[in-house]
Write a protein that holds these residues in place. Structure first.
Motif, PDB file in Angstrom:
ATOM      1  N   VAL A 176       0.835  -1.206   0.000  1.00 63.17           N
ATOM      2  CA  VAL A 176       0.000   0.000   0.000  1.00 63.17           C
ATOM      3  C   VAL A 176       0.870   1.257   0.000  1.00 63.17           C
ATOM      4  CG1 VAL A 176      -1.581   1.352   1.429  1.00 63.17           C
ATOM      5  CG2 VAL A 176      -2.042  -1.068   0.997  1.00 63.17           C
ATOM      6  N   ALA A 177       1.934   1.264   0.806  1.00 60.21           N
ATOM      7  CA  ALA A 177       2.816   2.430   0.834  1.00 60.21           C
ATOM      8  C   ALA A 177       3.438   2.672  -0.539  1.00 60.21           C
ATOM      9  CB  ALA A 177       3.903   2.238   1.894  1.00 60.21           C
ATOM     10  N   GLU A 178       3.864   1.613  -1.194  1.00 65.31           N
ATOM     11  CA  GLU A 178       4.436   1.744  -2.533  1.00 65.31           C
ATOM     12  C   GLU A 178       3.371   2.131  -3.552  1.00 65.31           C
ATOM     13  OE1 GLU A 178       7.851   1.257  -4.026  1.00 65.31           O
ATOM     14  OE2 GLU A 178       7.819   2.222  -2.055  1.00 65.31           O
ATOM     15  N   ARG A 179       2.182   1.608  -3.388  1.00 64.40           N
ATOM     16  CA  ARG A 179       1.080   1.970  -4.291  1.00 64.40           C
ATOM     17  C   ARG A 179       0.842   3.471  -4.267  1.00 64.40           C
ATOM     18  NH1 ARG A 179      -4.405  -0.183  -2.113  1.00 64.40           N
ATOM     19  NH2 ARG A 179      -4.309   1.717  -0.854  1.00 64.40           N
ATOM     20  N   ASP A 180       0.841   4.046  -3.070  1.00 66.57           N
ATOM     21  CA  ASP A 180       0.587   5.474  -2.952  1.00 66.57           C
ATOM     22  C   ASP A 180       1.741   6.280  -3.538  1.00 66.57           C
ATOM     23  OD1 ASP A 180      -1.750   4.715  -1.731  1.00 66.57           O
ATOM     24  OD2 ASP A 180      -1.065   5.145   0.312  1.00 66.57           O
ATOM     25  N   ARG A 181       2.956   5.819  -3.308  1.00 62.09           N
ATOM     26  CA  ARG A 181       4.120   6.519  -3.864  1.00 62.09           C
ATOM     27  C   ARG A 181       4.119   6.473  -5.384  1.00 62.09           C
ATOM     28  NH1 ARG A 181       9.583   5.440  -5.494  1.00 62.09           N
ATOM     29  NH2 ARG A 181       9.314   3.175  -5.273  1.00 62.09           N
ATOM     30  N   VAL A 182       3.848   5.301  -5.947  1.00 59.49           N
ATOM     31  CA  VAL A 182       3.846   5.147  -7.403  1.00 59.49           C
ATOM     32  C   VAL A 182       2.726   5.983  -8.023  1.00 59.49           C
ATOM     33  CG1 VAL A 182       3.426   3.485  -9.268  1.00 59.49           C
ATOM     34  CG2 VAL A 182       4.978   2.902  -7.393  1.00 59.49           C
ATOM     35  N   THR A 183       1.559   5.983  -7.401  1.00 64.18           N
ATOM     36  CA  THR A 183       0.438   6.767  -7.929  1.00 64.18           C
ATOM     37  C   THR A 183       0.783   8.255  -7.980  1.00 64.18           C
ATOM     38  OG1 THR A 183      -1.166   5.155  -7.097  1.00 64.18           O
ATOM     39  CG2 THR A 183      -1.991   7.357  -7.617  1.00 64.18           C
ATOM     40  N   GLU A 184       1.357   8.756  -6.911  1.00 62.05           N
ATOM     41  CA  GLU A 184       1.723  10.171  -6.859  1.00 62.05           C
ATOM     42  C   GLU A 184       2.735  10.510  -7.950  1.00 62.05           C
ATOM     43  OE1 GLU A 184       3.560  13.453  -3.686  1.00 62.05           O
ATOM     44  OE2 GLU A 184       3.279  11.357  -3.093  1.00 62.05           O
ATOM     45  N   ALA A 185       3.712   9.631  -8.153  1.00 62.29           N
ATOM     46  CA  ALA A 185       4.718   9.883  -9.191  1.00 62.29           C
ATOM     47  C   ALA A 185       4.105   9.847 -10.585  1.00 62.29           C
ATOM     48  CB  ALA A 185       5.841   8.858  -9.073  1.00 62.29           C
TER      49      ALA A 185
END
Length: 367
Positions: A290-299
């Motif tokens: 989930v943490a990576e999902r949010d980071r990737v989405t923002e990028a």
């Protein structure tokens, strides 16, 4: 048969309507792509797998189970059904298991539909739905996703007819990652006729963080609701294939009746039982995803602002006609994603290093 007879055109032995049916598309082999590009390895972010390996104890349980592989598995999957019943607070007679949740979706349609009956679902949604419906002899009714790439439940409700037997609500939706919230699902279920089975497909439930996205199990007091879950994703058993369903006992019994006998292998049952003892570790891994999902989405939103918020372990890029070209561009950089021609691209969340490689490839492709 004479030699000349062998060369005569063969009579049709399979259904002609299947010619128009798309094949289910698995993720490309990373080993094949690595060889093609001359790389030591390639990254596969196309199949919604969790990247952290089997949960503790699973390998040992499967290894032990293999020693009895000359014997048939428990056809009733009793121990696993009991374990699921205890964990999720439902009666075991309401549970059916199968070779992944996709197999259970197939069994549901087989158990409910005759030729001419309709199965309703949002589109784009899980790519197996049209295949399941067509091979069961039923008729697909596809309702376009809304502007936010999610289910248009009002339009789905309006599309129900007296021939509708099953409605699939994929929540979160594969491949867009969007999720239906409680208030809209309540309104939808209140308007569906009692003789239509609503299947809430929750293969990605463990990755949901939005508190307004309901747990499908909360709706089991409604007799026409069934819930699909899988151990392939968050629980790390994609290679063993174990899914489960919760419904009214009469529905679950029908599913167990139409399922292929002994289709849940001894190894899969043992692996599932071991995995279910590792809920804390499963949740820790989901939090990493989930943490990576949010980071990737923002990028990604720097290049694709309309990328929707995902509640699954993947993100969706609504690239339309650019989808296939984007997929090829990523592959040229050694990253395998999943394009859906004309619609968009689904990208599974991997490890931080894998996600960084994808983001670098995406930036090159989109700028």
């Amino acid at each position: 048969m004479t030699d000349s007879g062998r060369h005569q055109p063969a009579l049709r032995l399979t259904r002609a309507d299947l010619d128009a049916l798309p094949n289910y598309v698995p993720g490309r082999s990373p080993a094949d792509l690595a060889r093609e590009l001359g790389l030591p390895e390639a990254i596969k972010l196309a199949s919604n797998e969790v990247p952290y390996g089997p949960l503790p104890g699973v390998v040992e349980a499967v290894t032990e189970a293999i020693t009895t592989s000359h014997r048939y598995p428990d056809m009733g999957v009793v121990a696993l059904r009991d374990a699921l019943a205890e964990r999720y607070g439902v009666d075991a007679d309401r549970i059916a298991t199968g070779c992944g949740s996709v197999a259970l979706a197939e069994h549901l349609v087989r158990a409910t539909c005759l030729p001419g009956d309709e199965v309703l679902y949002s589109w784009r949604s899980f790519e197996a739905y049209p295949i399941i419906v067509a091979t069961s002899g039923a008729t697909s009714v596809r309702v376009p996703n809304d502007a936010g790439h999610g289910h248009d439940l009002a339009a789905m409700a309006a599309a129900v007819t007296d021939r509708t037997r099953v409605i699939f609500v994929c929540n979160p939706n594969n491949p867009t990652g969007t999720a239906v919230r409680r208030a809209e699902l309540d309104r939808f279920l209140n308007g569906v006729p009692d003789d239509v089975l609503v299947v809430i497909d929750e293969a990605y439930r463990e990755f949901v963080t939005d508190p307004e996205v309901p747990d499908g199990l909360d709706y089991l007091d409604r007799p026409n609701v069934a819930v699909l879950r899988t151990l392939s994703k968050a629980w790390g058993l994609a290679g063993l294939r174990m899914g489960w369903l919760v419904a009214q006992p009469v529905v679950a019994a029908a599913i167990r009746k139409v399922a292929t006998p002994f289709s849940s292998s001894t190894a899969a049952q043992a692996g599932a039982l071991a995995a279910l003892t590792q809920a804390t570790e499963m949740e820790r891994r989901c939090a990493l995803v989930v943490a990576e999902r949010d980071r990737v989405t923002e990028a990604l939103r720097k290049f694709v602002p309309e990328a929707p918020t995902s509640q699954a372990n993947f993100v969706w890029l609504p690239l339309g006609e650019r989808a296939v070209a984007f997929g090829k561009a990523c592959e040229s950089r050694g990253v395998i994603v999943r394009p859906f021609a004309g619609d968009g691209v689904r990208v599974t969340i991997g490890t931080p290093a894998e996600n960084d490689a994808f983001l670098a490839a995406a930036e090159t492709a989109l700028t």
